[in-house]
Each structure stands twice: as structure tokens, then as C-alpha cells.
Design an enzyme around this catalytic site. Sequence first.
Site, PDB file in Angstrom:
ATOM      1  N   ASP A   1     -92.225   0.101 -19.369  1.00  0.00           N
ATOM      2  CA  ASP A   1     -93.098   0.790 -18.415  1.00  0.00           C
ATOM      3  C   ASP A   1     -92.285   1.463 -17.303  1.00  0.00           C
ATOM      4  O   ASP A   1     -92.785   1.686 -16.204  1.00  0.00           O
ATOM      5  CB  ASP A   1     -94.096  -0.209 -17.802  1.00  0.00           C
ATOM      6  CG  ASP A   1     -93.380  -1.324 -17.043  1.00  0.00           C
ATOM      7  OD1 ASP A   1     -92.140  -1.459 -17.209  1.00  0.00           O
ATOM      8  OD2 ASP A   1     -94.037  -2.056 -16.292  1.00  0.00           O
TER       9      ASP A   1
ATOM     10  N   ARG B   1     -72.725  -6.383 -24.078  1.00  0.00           N
ATOM     11  CA  ARG B   1     -72.309  -5.027 -24.422  1.00  0.00           C
ATOM     12  C   ARG B   1     -70.815  -4.878 -24.690  1.00  0.00           C
ATOM     13  O   ARG B   1     -70.408  -3.992 -25.406  1.00  0.00           O
ATOM     14  CB  ARG B   1     -72.690  -4.072 -23.302  1.00  0.00           C
ATOM     15  CG  ARG B   1     -74.070  -3.507 -23.483  1.00  0.00           C
ATOM     16  CD  ARG B   1     -74.256  -2.365 -22.495  1.00  0.00           C
ATOM     17  NE  ARG B   1     -75.553  -2.485 -21.900  1.00  0.00           N
ATOM     18  CZ  ARG B   1     -75.909  -1.883 -20.773  1.00  0.00           C
ATOM     19  NH1 ARG B   1     -75.033  -1.145 -20.130  1.00  0.00           N
ATOM     20  NH2 ARG B   1     -77.125  -2.032 -20.306  1.00  0.00           N
TER      21      ARG B   1
ATOM     22  N   HIS C   1     -62.321  -4.005 -23.778  1.00  0.00           N
ATOM     23  CA  HIS C   1     -63.174  -5.186 -23.548  1.00  0.00           C
ATOM     24  C   HIS C   1     -63.007  -6.249 -24.647  1.00  0.00           C
ATOM     25  O   HIS C   1     -62.824  -7.426 -24.328  1.00  0.00           O
ATOM     26  CB  HIS C   1     -64.640  -4.772 -23.392  1.00  0.00           C
ATOM     27  CG  HIS C   1     -64.866  -3.858 -22.229  1.00  0.00           C
ATOM     28  ND1 HIS C   1     -65.741  -2.798 -22.277  1.00  0.00           N
ATOM     29  CD2 HIS C   1     -64.314  -3.838 -20.990  1.00  0.00           C
ATOM     30  CE1 HIS C   1     -65.718  -2.176 -21.113  1.00  0.00           C
ATOM     31  NE2 HIS C   1     -64.863  -2.773 -20.319  1.00  0.00           N
TER      32      HIS C   1
ATOM     33  N   PHE D   1     -88.205   3.553 -22.095  1.00  0.00           N
ATOM     34  CA  PHE D   1     -88.139   2.095 -22.136  1.00  0.00           C
ATOM     35  C   PHE D   1     -89.313   1.456 -21.390  1.00  0.00           C
ATOM     36  O   PHE D   1     -89.555   1.740 -20.210  1.00  0.00           O
ATOM     37  CB  PHE D   1     -86.815   1.646 -21.530  1.00  0.00           C
ATOM     38  CG  PHE D   1     -86.523   0.182 -21.682  1.00  0.00           C
ATOM     39  CD1 PHE D   1     -86.513  -0.426 -22.928  1.00  0.00           C
ATOM     40  CD2 PHE D   1     -86.244  -0.594 -20.571  1.00  0.00           C
ATOM     41  CE1 PHE D   1     -86.232  -1.768 -23.076  1.00  0.00           C
ATOM     42  CE2 PHE D   1     -85.949  -1.946 -20.700  1.00  0.00           C
ATOM     43  CZ  PHE D   1     -85.948  -2.536 -21.954  1.00  0.00           C
TER      44      PHE D   1
ATOM     45  N   GLY E   1     -83.375   5.297 -17.600  1.00  0.00           N
ATOM     46  CA  GLY E   1     -84.047   4.745 -16.433  1.00  0.00           C
ATOM     47  C   GLY E   1     -83.209   3.698 -15.723  1.00  0.00           C
ATOM     48  O   GLY E   1     -83.712   2.946 -14.895  1.00  0.00           O
TER      49      GLY E   1
ATOM     50  N   THR F   1     -66.861   8.670 -19.756  1.00  0.00           N
ATOM     51  CA  THR F   1     -67.507   7.542 -19.077  1.00  0.00           C
ATOM     52  C   THR F   1     -68.535   8.081 -18.092  1.00  0.00           C
ATOM     53  O   THR F   1     -68.794   9.284 -18.028  1.00  0.00           O
ATOM     54  CB  THR F   1     -66.456   6.643 -18.379  1.00  0.00           C
ATOM     55  OG1 THR F   1     -67.127   5.517 -17.796  1.00  0.00           O
ATOM     56  CG2 THR F   1     -65.682   7.368 -17.297  1.00  0.00           C
TER      57      THR F   1
HETATM   58  P1  NAI Z   1     -78.098   0.425 -17.517  1.00  0.00           P
HETATM   59  O1  NAI Z   1     -77.609  -0.932 -17.827  1.00  0.00           O
HETATM   60  O2  NAI Z   1     -78.653   0.634 -16.158  1.00  0.00           O
HETATM   61  O3  NAI Z   1     -79.161   0.817 -18.613  1.00  0.00           O
HETATM   62  C1  NAI Z   1     -80.359   0.173 -18.624  1.00  0.00           C
HETATM   63  C2  NAI Z   1     -81.379   1.190 -19.020  1.00  0.00           C
HETATM   64  O4  NAI Z   1     -81.222   1.506 -20.396  1.00  0.00           O
HETATM   65  C3  NAI Z   1     -82.765   0.680 -18.839  1.00  0.00           C
HETATM   66  O5  NAI Z   1     -83.203   0.905 -17.521  1.00  0.00           O
HETATM   67  C4  NAI Z   1     -83.500   1.513 -19.854  1.00  0.00           C
HETATM   68  O6  NAI Z   1     -83.816   2.792 -19.360  1.00  0.00           O
HETATM   69  C5  NAI Z   1     -82.490   1.675 -20.964  1.00  0.00           C
HETATM   70  N1  NAI Z   1     -82.702   0.654 -21.984  1.00  0.00           N
HETATM   71  C6  NAI Z   1     -82.361  -0.634 -21.917  1.00  0.00           C
HETATM   72  N2  NAI Z   1     -82.742  -1.294 -23.025  1.00  0.00           N
HETATM   73  C7  NAI Z   1     -83.336  -0.388 -23.812  1.00  0.00           C
HETATM   74  C8  NAI Z   1     -83.943  -0.450 -25.081  1.00  0.00           C
HETATM   75  N3  NAI Z   1     -83.992  -1.583 -25.780  1.00  0.00           N
HETATM   76  N4  NAI Z   1     -84.435   0.684 -25.581  1.00  0.00           N
HETATM   77  C9  NAI Z   1     -84.364   1.836 -24.889  1.00  0.00           C
HETATM   78  N5  NAI Z   1     -83.815   1.950 -23.682  1.00  0.00           N
HETATM   79  C10 NAI Z   1     -83.309   0.856 -23.143  1.00  0.00           C
HETATM   80  O7  NAI Z   1     -76.990   1.502 -17.862  1.00  0.00           O
HETATM   81  P2  NAI Z   1     -76.105   2.301 -16.832  1.00  0.00           P
HETATM   82  O8  NAI Z   1     -75.471   1.356 -15.888  1.00  0.00           O
HETATM   83  O9  NAI Z   1     -76.880   3.431 -16.314  1.00  0.00           O
HETATM   84  O10 NAI Z   1     -74.968   2.840 -17.791  1.00  0.00           O
HETATM   85  C11 NAI Z   1     -75.161   3.895 -18.703  1.00  0.00           C
HETATM   86  C12 NAI Z   1     -73.904   4.016 -19.526  1.00  0.00           C
HETATM   87  O11 NAI Z   1     -72.785   4.223 -18.662  1.00  0.00           O
HETATM   88  C13 NAI Z   1     -73.568   2.762 -20.339  1.00  0.00           C
HETATM   89  O12 NAI Z   1     -73.002   3.179 -21.546  1.00  0.00           O
HETATM   90  C14 NAI Z   1     -72.549   2.054 -19.483  1.00  0.00           C
HETATM   91  O13 NAI Z   1     -71.699   1.256 -20.253  1.00  0.00           O
HETATM   92  C15 NAI Z   1     -71.803   3.226 -18.878  1.00  0.00           C
HETATM   93  N6  NAI Z   1     -71.157   2.910 -17.598  1.00  0.00           N
HETATM   94  C16 NAI Z   1     -71.861   2.417 -16.528  1.00  0.00           C
HETATM   95  C17 NAI Z   1     -71.253   2.191 -15.318  1.00  0.00           C
HETATM   96  C18 NAI Z   1     -72.015   1.728 -14.115  1.00  0.00           C
HETATM   97  O14 NAI Z   1     -71.419   1.531 -13.051  1.00  0.00           O
HETATM   98  N7  NAI Z   1     -73.324   1.564 -14.160  1.00  0.00           N
HETATM   99  C19 NAI Z   1     -69.813   2.456 -15.145  1.00  0.00           C
HETATM  100  C20 NAI Z   1     -69.158   2.986 -16.309  1.00  0.00           C
HETATM  101  C21 NAI Z   1     -69.823   3.201 -17.473  1.00  0.00           C
END
Ligand code: NAI
Length: 407
Positions: free
Chosen positions: A37, A327, A215, A35, A10, A145
Amino acid sequence: SPLRVCVCGGGNGAHMMAVLAASRPDTEVKVLTLFQDEAERWSKALEKGEMTIAYSKEDGKNQPDDHAKPAAVSKEASEVVPGSDIVLFIVPAFAHEEYLKAIAPYVNKKTVIVGLPGQPGFEFQCKNVNGQNMVEECTIMSFETLPWACRIKEFGQTVDCLGVKKYLAGSILHGKAVPRKPPLMSLQALLGPAPEIKQVKHFLEILLMSYSFVHPAILFGKWKDWDGKPVNSEPLFYQGIDEFTANLMTECSKEFLDVAHAIMAQRPNVDLNAVQDIYEWYLTYYKDDIEDPSSLLQAIRTNKSYKGLVHPMKKVKNKFEPIFQNRYLTEDIPMGLVVFKGVAQIVGHQTPNNDLLLEWGQKKIGKVYLVNGKLDGKDVAETRCPQRYGIETLDDLLNGKKMPPPI
Ligand code: NAI
């Protein structure tokens, strides 16, 4: 019949994928988010209308925005997973286990499960989901990625796409049955022309190309001699690295390559040649973003896509302190360096530079993984190293036919 896609997550990436996939012809998209709501909030936001991907207009790019919406968003796997051709995991790696357990009863041998990104240890984890071996039962893909840099602007409504990768390497482990639609082609169709998917030969290549030391090395380089006193400003993260940090990355990268070579030496039929040195990798993947490609140090310092990013810091009065519970360590160590270390341990290869980062990083996050250079610490069971799943030999590591006992 349409390609049926289930997006798990989400957050930023899940938003991006949900809209992008829903905007493709002949595609049905549903979202599973477990996650809090989120499912409720996202469903409610959809009542307002279609979602939007707003593309960055920097650098004179003028890609028109995308508008579309998923057919359903739910917290119940039973409502959105059955019948899916592709289930895409787009969540931080610590959430993978919860999602795997939730979807396991509803997938079948034609289902393709995609870690986008998979992050190190994804395949090992898929081998034992409540005793179910999903690697044998389904097709498992893992990408290095996320295809985009993106951020939610308004939950369930708008996501900003800041950048699109040129290439994206991915691996595929074939399951018992041929998927209903060809997985690589389907995924490329969902992504569009960019990034271009490059299939690697072995899933370990994706694990080794995670470069999980990047990192932790940047944090170590900056804070190893820190006196604990708040600092005046937030230091630049990538752009602020020095020669020491770049050299440490080069040494760590050598150890990753050495492990790949050690595996190939012991099993000549295994091809891990896609694993590149970190410097080469930067030059390939960030070709258009690097102003000065003369060294690894300069390639990172002058990478436009890193502009302005700072160390994770908290404000203390008018000064700043680093946040280590972030992270960069809480994910890149248990779902990164520890997994690499586990592989190196199986191959019998020493990795002193990565060990240094592991030792320092584990203290900062209050965990014990490495003890006297071995993965014997009390917190190893929370990681995704192969040993946690009962994988102790090179043969188990490479093809993993053995079913580890449930833990
Ligand atoms: P994000 O930071 O948006 O993820 C948050 C989401 O993870 C929440 O909305 C929820 O759905 C879920 N979440 C959070 N805490 C939780 C918990 N305790 N239990 C269950 N679910 C939970 O992640 P994003 O940005 O979508 O990234 C996804 C992956 O891609 C990560 O591994 C990130 O490192 C990687 N990534 C992200 C980039 C970006 O620009 N957003 C760029 C490169 C890699």
C-alpha cells in the site's frame, strides 16, 4: 516543455530522487510504486505538504535541506508512466522484473529507462520483457550504484541523506530514436553537481564494476569456520575484515579483470578499460573517506563511510546469530556473482575464487546455481545470467541483436 520524470520504487533511494528531481526547475515528477500500500500511504503523507531531504551535518558540511514534492504517486503504471522522458528504477534488483512488466505497455522509443543502480544483468532482462525487446525499443542506462547513502526517516515525508558519492559510472545503450531530452545531461541536472556522472564505453563495464564478490567475501571470511553457536556481539562488517578476506577480494577482482581482458582479446573493437582493480576503485571512489590507503585491507578497514556497520544478525537470548537470508547473498549472488559467472562461462574463463564464494553462498541461501563448476543448477532460471535469456555466445552478449525466445 518540462522534463517528465517517473521514479519507480518506494524505498530510501526513490524518496531521495523524488524530492531531488521535484526540486529542480522545469521538471515534472511522478512516482510509481507497486509494493503493497506504499502508493496510498505516500499520497496520504503528501497531503501534509512538501517532502524534505535532510542532509547530514557531519564533517562540518552545511548543505541546506531540500523541500519539494512529486506531482503524483500511484500504483498504476497507466497513471504515471505515459509521456515520461525518463523512467528511473530505484528498487532492489529482485523487483526490476515486476516494474519492467508494468511499464512496458506505456513506454515508447524516445523513453530513457535508467537502472539506478542497474545491477548485473539489467540489460539482459530488458531484452525480454514479456517478449518485448526494450533494449532495441528504448534507451537503456545503467549505473553502478545509488548516488547517495540515504534512509527514510518518515515515509512520504523525510529522507536523511548521509552521504553523496563523488563519481557515478554509468553506461548507455542507444535505442531506435533520439530521446526528447539528452539523457546524460538531464540526469546530471536532476542529481545536481554531485555525483559527477562518468559515462563508460560499454555496459559490460558496469556489470564488471559491480564487484559483486565484496559482500559474499566478507560473509565468507567471517563465517566460513563458524561452529553454529551464537556469538557474544555483532561483528563489524567492513571494518572487521581480516587479511584473508582482503586477499580473497584481490583474487576475485583479478578474475573480474581477467574476464574483461579475455573479452577484449577476443573482440579488439570492444573497450572495457574502465574496469579497475577493486583496490584502485576504492581509492578513486572513497578518496576522502579512507584514512589509511596503504593496502586494500586498510582502505576498507579505515573507510569512514563504513563506520559502525555490523553483520546482519539476529538476537538469540542475549547472544547473536548471523542472518544469511539477506541481500548481501540473496541479491549479490543471483543478480551478481551468477551473472558474472555466466559471462565468464561464455568467454571460457575459469573463476575459481568467485566459484568458491558462489558455492558457499548458494548453500547458505538454499539455492543451486553452480553444479560442478557450471551454471547448470535448478535455480539458474531465477537469476539474471545471460544464459537464462538465451544468450550463449560472445556476439549475443556484446550487442545482443538476437531476440531470445520468451520463457
Ligand atoms: P530499499 O531497501 O529502501 O527498498 C525497499 C523498497 O523496495 C520498498 O519500499 C518497496 O518499494 C520495494 N520493495 C521491497 N520489497 C518488494 C517486493 N517484494 N516487491 C516489490 N517491491 C518491493 O532500497 P534502497 O535503499 O532505495 O536501495 C535501492 C537500491 O540501491 C538497492 O539495490 C540497494 O542495494 C542500492 N543501494 C542503496 C543504498 C542506500 O543508502 N539506501 C546505498 C547504495 C546502494
